[in-house]
Design a protein around this motif. Structure first.
Motif, PDB file in Angstrom:
ATOM      1  N   ILE A   1       0.825  -1.207   0.000  1.00  0.00           N
ATOM      2  CA  ILE A   1       0.000   0.000   0.000  1.00  0.00           C
ATOM      3  C   ILE A   1       0.858   1.256   0.000  1.00  0.00           C
ATOM      4  O   ILE A   1       0.593   2.215  -0.743  1.00  0.00           O
ATOM      5  CB  ILE A   1      -0.959   0.002   1.203  1.00  0.00           C
ATOM      6  N   SER A   2       1.919   1.287   0.826  1.00  0.00           N
ATOM      7  CA  SER A   2       2.771   2.483   0.891  1.00  0.00           C
ATOM      8  C   SER A   2       3.461   2.738  -0.447  1.00  0.00           C
ATOM      9  O   SER A   2       3.574   3.891  -0.886  1.00  0.00           O
ATOM     10  CB  SER A   2       3.798   2.350   2.019  1.00  0.00           C
ATOM     11  N   GLN A   3       3.898   1.674  -1.125  1.00  0.00           N
ATOM     12  CA  GLN A   3       4.534   1.851  -2.429  1.00  0.00           C
ATOM     13  C   GLN A   3       3.518   2.298  -3.482  1.00  0.00           C
ATOM     14  O   GLN A   3       3.848   3.098  -4.370  1.00  0.00           O
ATOM     15  CB  GLN A   3       5.224   0.563  -2.855  1.00  0.00           C
ATOM     16  N   LYS A   4       2.293   1.797  -3.368  1.00  0.00           N
ATOM     17  CA  LYS A   4       1.239   2.212  -4.293  1.00  0.00           C
ATOM     18  C   LYS A   4       0.931   3.702  -4.114  1.00  0.00           C
ATOM     19  O   LYS A   4       0.807   4.449  -5.089  1.00  0.00           O
ATOM     20  CB  LYS A   4      -0.031   1.383  -4.022  1.00  0.00           C
ATOM     21  N   LYS A   5       0.826   4.133  -2.863  1.00  0.00           N
ATOM     22  CA  LYS A   5       0.575   5.546  -2.583  1.00  0.00           C
ATOM     23  C   LYS A   5       1.760   6.410  -3.005  1.00  0.00           C
ATOM     24  O   LYS A   5       1.581   7.556  -3.432  1.00  0.00           O
ATOM     25  CB  LYS A   5       0.285   5.737  -1.092  1.00  0.00           C
ATOM     26  N   GLN A   6       2.956   5.854  -2.897  1.00  0.00           N
ATOM     27  CA  GLN A   6       4.151   6.572  -3.339  1.00  0.00           C
ATOM     28  C   GLN A   6       4.096   6.825  -4.839  1.00  0.00           C
ATOM     29  O   GLN A   6       4.386   7.929  -5.309  1.00  0.00           O
ATOM     30  CB  GLN A   6       5.404   5.775  -2.982  1.00  0.00           C
ATOM     31  N   GLU A   7       3.709   5.815  -5.597  1.00  0.00           N
ATOM     32  CA  GLU A   7       3.598   5.958  -7.049  1.00  0.00           C
ATOM     33  C   GLU A   7       2.534   6.988  -7.420  1.00  0.00           C
ATOM     34  O   GLU A   7       2.729   7.805  -8.324  1.00  0.00           O
ATOM     35  CB  GLU A   7       3.266   4.603  -7.680  1.00  0.00           C
ATOM     36  N   GLU A   8       1.387   6.957  -6.717  1.00  0.00           N
ATOM     37  CA  GLU A   8       0.314   7.906  -6.998  1.00  0.00           C
ATOM     38  C   GLU A   8       0.756   9.336  -6.686  1.00  0.00           C
ATOM     39  O   GLU A   8       0.474  10.266  -7.448  1.00  0.00           O
ATOM     40  CB  GLU A   8      -0.927   7.546  -6.167  1.00  0.00           C
ATOM     41  N   ALA A   9       1.444   9.506  -5.552  1.00  0.00           N
ATOM     42  CA  ALA A   9       1.899  10.841  -5.162  1.00  0.00           C
ATOM     43  C   ALA A   9       2.924  11.388  -6.146  1.00  0.00           C
ATOM     44  O   ALA A   9       2.911  12.573  -6.482  1.00  0.00           O
ATOM     45  CB  ALA A   9       2.485  10.807  -3.752  1.00  0.00           C
ATOM     46  N   LEU A  10       3.815  10.520  -6.609  1.00  0.00           N
ATOM     47  CA  LEU A  10       4.844  10.949  -7.552  1.00  0.00           C
ATOM     48  C   LEU A  10       4.227  11.359  -8.886  1.00  0.00           C
ATOM     49  O   LEU A  10       4.640  12.342  -9.507  1.00  0.00           O
ATOM     50  CB  LEU A  10       5.856   9.824  -7.762  1.00  0.00           C
TER      51      LEU A  10
ATOM     52  N   VAL B   1       6.927  18.528  -7.638  1.00  0.00           N
ATOM     53  CA  VAL B   1       8.050  18.879  -6.758  1.00  0.00           C
ATOM     54  C   VAL B   1       8.694  17.668  -6.093  1.00  0.00           C
ATOM     55  O   VAL B   1       9.808  17.763  -5.578  1.00  0.00           O
ATOM     56  CB  VAL B   1       7.606  19.880  -5.662  1.00  0.00           C
ATOM     57  N   LYS B   2       8.024  16.528  -6.083  1.00  0.00           N
ATOM     58  CA  LYS B   2       8.569  15.360  -5.401  1.00  0.00           C
ATOM     59  C   LYS B   2       9.651  14.700  -6.256  1.00  0.00           C
ATOM     60  O   LYS B   2       9.553  14.669  -7.480  1.00  0.00           O
ATOM     61  CB  LYS B   2       7.462  14.348  -5.094  1.00  0.00           C
ATOM     62  N   ILE B   3      10.664  14.155  -5.585  1.00  0.00           N
ATOM     63  CA  ILE B   3      11.738  13.454  -6.278  1.00  0.00           C
ATOM     64  C   ILE B   3      11.400  11.979  -6.402  1.00  0.00           C
ATOM     65  O   ILE B   3      11.419  11.399  -7.483  1.00  0.00           O
ATOM     66  CB  ILE B   3      13.076  13.644  -5.537  1.00  0.00           C
ATOM     67  N   ALA B   4      11.103  11.341  -5.272  1.00  0.00           N
ATOM     68  CA  ALA B   4      10.700   9.921  -5.272  1.00  0.00           C
ATOM     69  C   ALA B   4       9.451   9.701  -4.445  1.00  0.00           C
ATOM     70  O   ALA B   4       9.037   8.564  -4.248  1.00  0.00           O
ATOM     71  CB  ALA B   4      11.846   9.062  -4.739  1.00  0.00           C
ATOM     72  N   ALA B   5       8.842  10.796  -3.947  1.00  0.00           N
ATOM     73  CA  ALA B   5       7.612  10.735  -3.138  1.00  0.00           C
ATOM     74  C   ALA B   5       7.796   9.902  -1.874  1.00  0.00           C
ATOM     75  O   ALA B   5       6.867   9.250  -1.410  1.00  0.00           O
ATOM     76  CB  ALA B   5       6.441  10.201  -3.967  1.00  0.00           C
ATOM     77  N   ARG B   6       8.995   9.953  -1.290  1.00  0.00           N
ATOM     78  CA  ARG B   6       9.221   9.231  -0.039  1.00  0.00           C
ATOM     79  C   ARG B   6       8.483   9.880   1.128  1.00  0.00           C
ATOM     80  O   ARG B   6       8.357   9.271   2.197  1.00  0.00           O
ATOM     81  CB  ARG B   6      10.718   9.162   0.264  1.00  0.00           C
ATOM     82  N   ASP B   7       7.998  11.113   0.939  1.00  0.00           N
ATOM     83  CA  ASP B   7       7.323  11.835   2.011  1.00  0.00           C
ATOM     84  C   ASP B   7       6.000  11.196   2.417  1.00  0.00           C
ATOM     85  O   ASP B   7       5.481  11.478   3.501  1.00  0.00           O
ATOM     86  CB  ASP B   7       7.077  13.291   1.599  1.00  0.00           C
ATOM     87  N   VAL B   8       5.432  10.333   1.576  1.00  0.00           N
ATOM     88  CA  VAL B   8       4.152   9.703   1.913  1.00  0.00           C
ATOM     89  C   VAL B   8       4.333   8.325   2.549  1.00  0.00           C
ATOM     90  O   VAL B   8       3.373   7.742   3.046  1.00  0.00           O
ATOM     91  CB  VAL B   8       3.247   9.574   0.669  1.00  0.00           C
ATOM     92  N   LEU B   9       5.552   7.785   2.528  1.00  0.00           N
ATOM     93  CA  LEU B   9       5.769   6.402   2.964  1.00  0.00           C
ATOM     94  C   LEU B   9       5.477   6.203   4.443  1.00  0.00           C
ATOM     95  O   LEU B   9       4.746   5.280   4.828  1.00  0.00           O
ATOM     96  CB  LEU B   9       7.200   5.970   2.650  1.00  0.00           C
ATOM     97  N   ALA B  10       6.059   7.050   5.297  1.00  0.00           N
ATOM     98  CA  ALA B  10       5.878   6.878   6.738  1.00  0.00           C
ATOM     99  C   ALA B  10       4.413   6.999   7.123  1.00  0.00           C
ATOM    100  O   ALA B  10       3.906   6.223   7.947  1.00  0.00           O
ATOM    101  CB  ALA B  10       6.720   7.900   7.506  1.00  0.00           C
ATOM    102  N   THR B  11       3.717   7.976   6.526  1.00  0.00           N
ATOM    103  CA  THR B  11       2.300   8.171   6.835  1.00  0.00           C
ATOM    104  C   THR B  11       1.492   6.921   6.554  1.00  0.00           C
ATOM    105  O   THR B  11       0.703   6.465   7.395  1.00  0.00           O
ATOM    106  CB  THR B  11       1.742   9.353   6.017  1.00  0.00           C
ATOM    107  N   TRP B  12       1.694   6.335   5.377  1.00  0.00           N
ATOM    108  CA  TRP B  12       0.889   5.181   5.007  1.00  0.00           C
ATOM    109  C   TRP B  12       1.328   3.910   5.744  1.00  0.00           C
ATOM    110  O   TRP B  12       0.511   3.034   6.008  1.00  0.00           O
ATOM    111  CB  TRP B  12       0.894   4.995   3.491  1.00  0.00           C
TER     112      TRP B  12
END
Length: 598
Positions: free
Chosen positions: A414-423, A428-439
């Motif tokens: 799920i966190s990787q899926k949300k990372q892909e969606e955010a990116l 401005v995101k580089i790899a969208a790692r900012d959403v990983l901890a939250t999810w």
């Protein structure tokens, strides 16, 4: 003050933070005004919904965060937002709609044409026409259903995109007067607000340009009520690895920014002077945030700075606290920017890169280099004892991995899926790692009770079929106790990982003592060069440079003296200490002191 929903959310965040992070330090809370209304501006916004929680658990004052209205619709986040009395912010991008028809270019680059576009029904002045993540144009006037007048010329890229007809989105202009009324109401009551002036979260190594919202809020409130004395308090969130489980974090509160009456007067006059007042306060806010954050132009520079700071020899040898690590990194970065084009620093940066590449070759971290000095005769028994200890801990930790494997797999998916969606949806995101901890946290909060409830249900079925007494009560007890057991097992695994990482320098001491010796010499020489350069040139770049600065610093604020709630006489540090793996298992010989933060 009685325990209420705000305290409940604060306690919940504190428990989650103490589990997710290995260590949290708070500094500068003595800077927070006790009575004046405050606007806390927080940056960098590197961890989505985790960031507000870090401010809540570290801030002695209550406040209302400003949150996107779309977040109120989320089940867990929405309930927390209402408990915190958050102020909803309507973000125009959340209201984006797909435009009808196709866009075409006109002879005038400030006129946008279309086919079957229905502009009169669907577009208004100040709306944005979006062609891609990087191409959007503000509408000045709707000329007809098929023609729009734009504020700026279409770029060559935009013209090429729409030459054969292009799809588009419409982002409506939002009147934020209701938002400002709510903000003024809270500030008039002496309350405080929290805002992330960068806008959305990101994973860049430096702050994004600040949006003007906080400056307009403060100035407009003081212009409306001349008796107000609003303070702007910069808050720096410094994560060592924001998306990793059991990492470290430092929350730093800076010196409050006092808004000068002259700025309020200029704002009240309107026009150009109003814009100048907003711009000035924005600059003050940006400078304030720079004083409590690390802003590197790239991650490569950040790696150079971190390595140089580790190799620097302070006047007195001692292990730095993580808040001192952050401050020293910030100072090194200031020096780096000052001497960026100096040939001496360019050469030094190349040497540091070569050293880092050598570490990668040997598979070591910098703090492990000194441990390769162990002789063959002393390294062998240490290596054997640690391998035995690792096997012992793995026997107890492996069942935990097995039990939690469905949750681990689900969390990663799920966190990787949300990372892909955010990116995909960000510019401005580089790899969208900012959403990983939250999810990871959100999935765990729902998944842990569900998974353990499933295991407890299976236990109940087994006991019930075999006609055991108290089958339901025993199953319910297992469901309640299992999270605590698994948390202890998690600490065992964490300790096992630390021990595993400590094996490599021992292996190197035994298998390649000459290579280890050359690496130690390389490190020592580079350390001497860095220390000499800093001591000789530090005062040029930094006015208050002092080689003994961190030896003289007193720890004014410590997390171990901060209670979770004022009326609960239990400190967060005490709870964390009860469950510390070194206290539980007395594994003083492990490498748990080895910090990836350094």
């Amino acid at each position: 003050m009685p325990f209420d929903a705000y305290d409940g959310v604060k306690l919940g965040f504190k428990l989650v933070a103490d589990i997710f992070f290995r260590e949290i330090k708070v500094s500068g809370t003595h800077n927070i005004p006790k009575d004046d209304p405050c606007i806390f501006i927080v940056a960098p916004h590197a961890n989505q919904f985790v960031d507000p929680g870090m401010v809540i658990i570290s801030n002695p004052r209550r406040f209302s965060p400003l949150m996107a209205q779309s977040s109120f619709k989320r089940k867990v986040i929405g309930e927390a937002a209402r408990a915190l009395n958050a102020i909803p912010v309507i973000r125009p991008q959340d209201l984006a709609t797909k435009g009808s028809g196709k866009l075409l270019s006109c002879r005038d680059n400030k006129i946008l044409c279309g086919v079957d576009t229905e502009f009169k029904q669907r577009v208004g002045p100040r709306d944005l026409i979006v062609l891609s993540k990087t191409l959007q144009f503000e509408v000045v006037k709707v000329l007809s259903d098929t023609e729009l007048e734009l504020k700026s010329d279409l770029s060559s890229e935009a013209i090429e995109m729409i030459s054969n007809g292009a799809a588009y989105k419409i982002i409506p202009h939002i009147d934020q007067s209701v938002l400002y009324e709510k903000v003024h109401e809270r500030l008039d009551k002496g309350e405080s607000l929290v805002i992330f002036p960068e806008g959305g979260s990101h994973d860049r190594s430096e702050m994004l340009p600040l949006k003007a919202g906080f400056a307009i809020m403060a100035l407009s409130a003081m212009a409306q009520n001349r008796n107000l004395n609003v303070k702007i308090v910069p808050v720096g969130l410094n994560y060592f690895h924001p998306h990793r489980f059991r990492s470290r974090a430092v929350v730093s509160y800076g010196v409050p920014i006092t808004i000068e009456p002259e700025l309020v007067e200029k704002y009240a006059k309107g026009g150009l002077e109003k814009r100048e007042a907003i711009s000035s306060l924005l600059d003050y806010g940006y400078d304030g945030l720079k004083s409590v954050t690390i802003n590197a132009p790239s991650y490569d520079v950040l790696m150079i700075i971190a390595t140089a700071r580790r190799l620097y020899k302070p006047a007195s040898e001692h292990k730095l606290r993580i808040d001192q690590v952050v401050e020293l990194n910030r100072r090194f970065l200031l020096g780096y920017k000052y001497f960026e084009k100096d040939e001496r620093l360019v050469d030094l940066a190349q040497r540091i890169k070569a050293y880092n590449n050598t570490l990668k070759y040997f598979g070591l971290r910098d703090h492990q280099v000194a441990r390769t000095q162990t002789t063959m005769y002393s390294a062998a028994p240490i290596l054997l004892s640690r391998i035995l200890k690792l096997v012992f801990l793995a026997i107890f930790g492996f069942p935990s991995v097995l039990i939690n494997s469905p949750l681990i797999i689900l969390t990663l998916f799920i966190s990787q899926k949300k990372q892909e969606e955010a990116l995909a949806g960000s510019t401005v995101k580089i790899a969208a790692r900012d959403v990983l901890a939250t999810w990871k946290i959100l999935v765990a909060m729902v998944g842990i009770p569900t998974l353990y409830g499933f295991y407890s249900f299976l236990l109940f079925l087994y006991l019930w079929q075999h006609e055991y007494n108290y089958a339901f009560s025993l199953s319910l007890l297992v469901w309640a106790v299992l999270p605590f057991i698994q948390y202890i097992c998690g600490l065992v695994l964490e300790n096992s990982i630390d021990i595993y990482r400590s094996l490599r320098p021992l292996f190197l001491s035994l298998s390649n003592p000459d290579g280890a010796a050359e690496l130690r010499i390389m490190r020592e020489n580079l350390s001497d060069i860095i220390t000499k350069f800093v001591d000789e040139n530090g005062s040029t770049a930094i006015k208050d440079f002092d080689i003994s600065k961190f030896d003289k610093m007193e720890l004014k604020e410590q997390i171990k003296t901060r209670s979770i709630l004022p009326q609960v006489n239990v400190s967060a540090f005490s709870i964390q200490k009860w469950f510390d793996d070194r206290q539980l298992f007395n594994l003083g010989g492990s490498s748990s002191d080895d910090s990836e933060s350094e």
